[in-house]
Scaffold this motif. Structure first.
Motif, PDB file in Angstrom:
ATOM      1  N   VAL A  76     -14.723  22.635  32.155  1.00  0.00           N
ATOM      2  CA  VAL A  76     -13.174  22.668  31.326  1.00  0.00           C
ATOM      3  C   VAL A  76     -12.349  24.628  31.913  1.00  0.00           C
ATOM      4  O   VAL A  76     -13.594  24.894  31.615  1.00  0.00           O
ATOM      5  CB  VAL A  76     -13.859  22.639  30.329  1.00  0.00           C
ATOM      6  CG1 VAL A  76     -12.403  22.987  28.893  1.00  0.00           C
ATOM      7  CG2 VAL A  76     -14.789  21.722  29.652  1.00  0.00           C
ATOM      8  N   SER A  77     -11.628  23.968  32.048  1.00  0.00           N
ATOM      9  CA  SER A  77     -10.541  25.248  31.345  1.00  0.00           C
ATOM     10  C   SER A  77     -11.062  26.379  30.273  1.00  0.00           C
ATOM     11  O   SER A  77     -11.252  25.747  29.640  1.00  0.00           O
ATOM     12  CB  SER A  77      -9.168  25.348  32.446  1.00  0.00           C
ATOM     13  OG  SER A  77      -8.646  24.761  30.886  1.00  0.00           O
ATOM     14  N   PRO A  78     -10.769  27.562  30.683  1.00  0.00           N
ATOM     15  CA  PRO A  78     -11.474  28.352  29.538  1.00  0.00           C
ATOM     16  C   PRO A  78      -9.556  28.407  28.632  1.00  0.00           C
ATOM     17  O   PRO A  78      -9.958  28.574  27.894  1.00  0.00           O
ATOM     18  CB  PRO A  78     -10.273  29.918  30.131  1.00  0.00           C
ATOM     19  CG  PRO A  78     -11.432  30.269  31.996  1.00  0.00           C
ATOM     20  CD  PRO A  78     -10.263  28.838  31.910  1.00  0.00           C
ATOM     21  N   GLU A  79      -9.209  28.100  29.079  1.00  0.00           N
ATOM     22  CA  GLU A  79      -7.646  27.437  27.948  1.00  0.00           C
ATOM     23  C   GLU A  79      -7.661  26.283  27.312  1.00  0.00           C
ATOM     24  O   GLU A  79      -7.847  26.277  26.311  1.00  0.00           O
ATOM     25  CB  GLU A  79      -6.385  26.966  28.647  1.00  0.00           C
ATOM     26  CG  GLU A  79      -5.505  28.622  29.165  1.00  0.00           C
ATOM     27  CD  GLU A  79      -5.896  27.881  31.169  1.00  0.00           C
ATOM     28  OE1 GLU A  79      -5.557  28.894  31.714  1.00  0.00           O
ATOM     29  OE2 GLU A  79      -6.908  27.620  30.900  1.00  0.00           O
ATOM     30  N   GLN A  80      -8.550  25.133  27.850  1.00  0.00           N
ATOM     31  CA  GLN A  80      -8.555  24.296  27.161  1.00  0.00           C
ATOM     32  C   GLN A  80      -9.958  24.456  26.353  1.00  0.00           C
ATOM     33  O   GLN A  80     -10.242  24.020  24.937  1.00  0.00           O
ATOM     34  CB  GLN A  80      -9.324  23.252  27.896  1.00  0.00           C
ATOM     35  CG  GLN A  80      -8.228  22.821  29.104  1.00  0.00           C
ATOM     36  CD  GLN A  80      -8.492  21.187  29.929  1.00  0.00           C
ATOM     37  OE1 GLN A  80      -9.708  22.111  30.633  1.00  0.00           O
ATOM     38  NE2 GLN A  80      -8.649  20.424  30.137  1.00  0.00           N
ATOM     39  N   LEU A  81     -11.215  25.400  26.676  1.00  0.00           N
ATOM     40  CA  LEU A  81     -12.311  25.867  25.711  1.00  0.00           C
ATOM     41  C   LEU A  81     -12.019  25.838  24.048  1.00  0.00           C
ATOM     42  O   LEU A  81     -12.295  25.963  23.336  1.00  0.00           O
ATOM     43  CB  LEU A  81     -12.762  26.411  26.613  1.00  0.00           C
ATOM     44  CG  LEU A  81     -14.534  26.561  25.913  1.00  0.00           C
ATOM     45  CD1 LEU A  81     -15.328  25.520  25.557  1.00  0.00           C
ATOM     46  CD2 LEU A  81     -15.055  27.941  26.625  1.00  0.00           C
ATOM     47  N   ILE A  82     -10.699  27.114  24.447  1.00  0.00           N
ATOM     48  CA  ILE A  82     -10.612  28.102  23.505  1.00  0.00           C
ATOM     49  C   ILE A  82      -9.929  27.984  22.927  1.00  0.00           C
ATOM     50  O   ILE A  82      -9.564  27.706  21.299  1.00  0.00           O
ATOM     51  CB  ILE A  82     -10.572  29.238  23.555  1.00  0.00           C
ATOM     52  CG1 ILE A  82     -10.864  30.271  24.657  1.00  0.00           C
ATOM     53  CG2 ILE A  82      -9.482  30.284  22.913  1.00  0.00           C
ATOM     54  CD1 ILE A  82     -10.589  32.238  25.345  1.00  0.00           C
ATOM     55  N   SER A  83      -8.487  26.500  23.055  1.00  0.00           N
ATOM     56  CA  SER A  83      -7.722  25.735  22.392  1.00  0.00           C
ATOM     57  C   SER A  83      -8.339  24.523  22.025  1.00  0.00           C
ATOM     58  O   SER A  83      -7.991  24.154  20.227  1.00  0.00           O
ATOM     59  CB  SER A  83      -6.043  25.094  23.015  1.00  0.00           C
ATOM     60  OG  SER A  83      -6.910  23.444  23.931  1.00  0.00           O
TER      61      SER A  83
END
Length: 99
Positions: free
Chosen positions: A4-11
């Motif tokens: 999972v991309s870092p952007e997806q994980l954090i959002s």
């Protein structure tokens, strides 16, 4: 490669902190993480940090177990109450008609 991309994980997770594993093998905990373009930012030990995503090999979000936390708090509360009751009963001569 990222599952999972870092952007997806954090959002999606909106974690308070993440464990960042760097490509060089080092690790750090990042508070209030955010991703903007190709940079991971947040705070480490109270200092603002910006890390290029190319330097990050893995992000880990730690989540507590709510049920275990509740059970531990209940056990501690009952234990403290039992000790307090024991002390009260042991020191209260007048409570049971003692002299």
């Amino acid at each position: 490669m990222w599952e999972v991309s870092p952007e997806q994980l954090i959002s999606q997770e909106q974690p308070d902190s993440v464990l960042v594993k760097m490509a060089d093998g080092s690790k750090l905990v990042l508070q209030d993480p955010a991703v903007f373009r190709d940079t991971l930012s947040g705070a480490h030990d109270g200092t603002a940090v910006r890390i290029p995503l190319a330097s990050v090999s893995e992000l880990e979000v730690r989540q507590g177990d709510t049920v275990k936390t509740i059970v531990v708090v209940m056990v501690i509360t009952v234990g403290v109450a039992a000790v307090a009751a024991g002390i009260f009963l042991a020191t209260c001569d007048e409570c049971f008609g003692g002299n």
